[in-house]
Design a protein around this motif. Structure first.
Motif, PDB file in Angstrom:
ATOM      1  N   VAL A  28      -4.675   6.394   2.851  1.00 16.44           N
ATOM      2  CA  VAL A  28      -6.157   5.658   3.047  1.00 16.44           C
ATOM      3  C   VAL A  28      -6.117   4.530   1.889  1.00 16.44           C
ATOM      4  N   VAL A  29      -7.267   3.804   2.818  1.00 17.01           N
ATOM      5  CA  VAL A  29      -7.378   2.856   1.561  1.00 17.01           C
ATOM      6  C   VAL A  29      -9.521   2.724   1.403  1.00 17.01           C
ATOM      7  N   LEU A  30      -9.140   2.062   0.520  1.00 19.04           N
ATOM      8  CA  LEU A  30     -10.719   1.941   0.490  1.00 19.04           C
ATOM      9  C   LEU A  30     -11.816   1.497  -0.610  1.00 19.04           C
ATOM     10  N   LEU A  42      -7.358  14.584   4.082  1.00 18.54           N
ATOM     11  CA  LEU A  42      -7.101  14.153   5.096  1.00 18.54           C
ATOM     12  C   LEU A  42      -6.076  13.801   4.382  1.00 18.54           C
ATOM     13  N   ASN A  43      -5.987  13.400   3.161  1.00 19.42           N
ATOM     14  CA  ASN A  43      -4.458  12.838   3.025  1.00 19.42           C
ATOM     15  C   ASN A  43      -3.850  13.615   2.109  1.00 19.42           C
ATOM     16  N   ALA A  44      -3.670  14.983   1.716  1.00 20.21           N
ATOM     17  CA  ALA A  44      -3.277  16.078   1.701  1.00 20.21           C
ATOM     18  C   ALA A  44      -2.415  16.894   2.557  1.00 20.21           C
ATOM     19  N   ILE A  65       1.069  -0.910  -0.290  1.00 23.72           N
ATOM     20  CA  ILE A  65       0.071   0.197   0.229  1.00 23.72           C
ATOM     21  C   ILE A  65       0.525   1.001   0.105  1.00 23.72           C
ATOM     22  N   PRO A  66       0.599   2.351  -0.914  1.00 28.81           N
ATOM     23  CA  PRO A  66       1.592   3.181  -1.055  1.00 28.81           C
ATOM     24  C   PRO A  66       1.660   4.244   0.078  1.00 28.81           C
ATOM     25  N   SER A  67       2.525   4.490   1.072  1.00 33.34           N
ATOM     26  CA  SER A  67       2.147   5.088   2.325  1.00 33.34           C
ATOM     27  C   SER A  67       2.289   6.428   1.683  1.00 33.34           C
ATOM     28  N   GLY A  68       0.972   7.437   2.077  1.00 32.76           N
ATOM     29  CA  GLY A  68       0.945   8.838   2.108  1.00 32.76           C
ATOM     30  C   GLY A  68       0.023   9.081   0.960  1.00 32.76           C
ATOM     31  N   ARG A  69      -0.437   7.800   0.192  1.00 37.31           N
ATOM     32  CA  ARG A  69      -1.665   8.155  -0.749  1.00 37.31           C
ATOM     33  C   ARG A  69      -2.916   7.621  -0.593  1.00 37.31           C
ATOM     34  N   ILE A  70      -3.347   7.521  -1.686  1.00 34.36           N
ATOM     35  CA  ILE A  70      -5.008   7.015  -1.532  1.00 34.36           C
ATOM     36  C   ILE A  70      -5.343   5.486  -2.618  1.00 34.36           C
ATOM     37  N   THR A  71      -5.402   4.604  -1.993  1.00 36.10           N
ATOM     38  CA  THR A  71      -5.732   3.602  -2.764  1.00 36.10           C
ATOM     39  C   THR A  71      -7.192   3.211  -2.911  1.00 36.10           C
ATOM     40  N   ALA A  72      -7.578   3.130  -3.869  1.00 30.25           N
ATOM     41  CA  ALA A  72      -8.889   2.413  -4.116  1.00 30.25           C
ATOM     42  C   ALA A  72      -9.230   0.785  -4.350  1.00 30.25           C
TER      43      ALA A  72
END
Length: 271
Positions: free
Chosen positions: A192-194, A184-186, A25-32
């Motif tokens: 974030v993983v959603l 929240l991410n920025a 999971i990339p740190s500091g990024r948003i993963t869907a």
């Protein structure tokens, strides 16, 4: 602050849902996380949160196996909002959100100004500050979903896992929630993983996509690389065209109408 899975297998007694999973999971990024119904998206999220125990392999946070991290300490690092959590009888919105501070409490430690500030900020960010005293069961489905999101925000973790957080929300509130995730991410540098069903929203708001199918990871990477016509047709059994979104430039999946012949052929395959 990396969250990784290596050779992961996870499921339930007598049934393996996902196997041989390698994922970072990339740190500091948003993963869907996207995929067909019942493909294991929620199971993967529960495993990443340390709730579903692996049958094989392991998940590590900053190089440390989740199994070696005390539950309360882990809850200060990873917050999980599951699908359709049960509603405690008679609980108010604020009382629910205050539960997000439990991982930060110590024996005989009084409720602090910092705890209350975290709760107030979570209520404000989710637009519930004027509903804090209302019983949860008296909220609409969308308001109730936002109350659960507020609980996760009050937990103030650096990893936020949201399982279908746009469920029960109308379009405006879906977009508001996804804007909040982006903020929240920025601003907070949250990872974030959603889990999402809407491929257009996943492509527009996420930096990274994970496609779950057939008990494994079908693809993962930037949306522009992952969302191809071939992948959508193979994984979702939908013929489509993938074009640039005219607003964001992200991949936009345009489904093609299913013909009666194709519907009958799929029904025959599933018998």
């Amino acid at each position: 602050m990396t969250l990784t899975a290596r050779r992961l297998a996870v499921g339930y007694p007598g049934r393996t849902v996902l196997a041989d999973i390698d994922l970072e999971i990339p740190s500091g990024r948003i993963t869907a996380v996207v995929g067909p119904n019942a493909c294991g998206k929620s199971t993967l999220l529960r495993a990443l949160a340390g709730i579903a125990r692996p049958a094989a392999g392991e998940i590590r946070l900053d190089g440390i196996p989740l199994a070696d991290i005390a539950p309360k300490r882990l809850a200060r690092r990873i917050a999980l909002l599951p699908q359709s959590p049960p509603v405690p009888a008679g609980i108010s919105v604020e009382a629910l959100v205050r539960r997000g501070r439990h991982p930060h409490q110590r024996w005989l430690t009084p409720w602090s100004a910092g705890d209350q500030e975290a709760v107030d900020a979570a209520l404000c960010r989710t637009g519930l500050e004027n509903l804090r005293a209302r019983p949860l069961e008296r909220l609409s489905g969308g308001q109730r979903q936002r109350a659960w999101v507020a609980l996760a925000l009050a937990q103030r973790t650096d990893h936020l896992l949201l399982d279908e957080p746009t469920t029960f929300l109308d379009l405006r509130h879906q977009l508001d929630l996804l804007a909040l995730v982006t903020e929240l991410n920025a601003v907070d540098d949250a990872t974030v993983v959603l889990v999402l069903h809407d491929l257009a929203q996943a492509a527009r708001y996420a930096h990274h996509l994970v496609v779950v199918a057939d008990g494994g990871i079908a693809a993962d990477g930037p949306p522009a690389e992952v969302l191809t016509e071939e992948l959508v047709t193979t994984v979702f059994e939908v013929d489509c065209r993938v074009v640039p979104d005219p607003v964001s430039g992200s991949p936009l999946v345009l489904p093609l109408p299913a013909t009666p012949q194709k519907i009958r052929a799929r029904e025959k395959e599933n018998r």
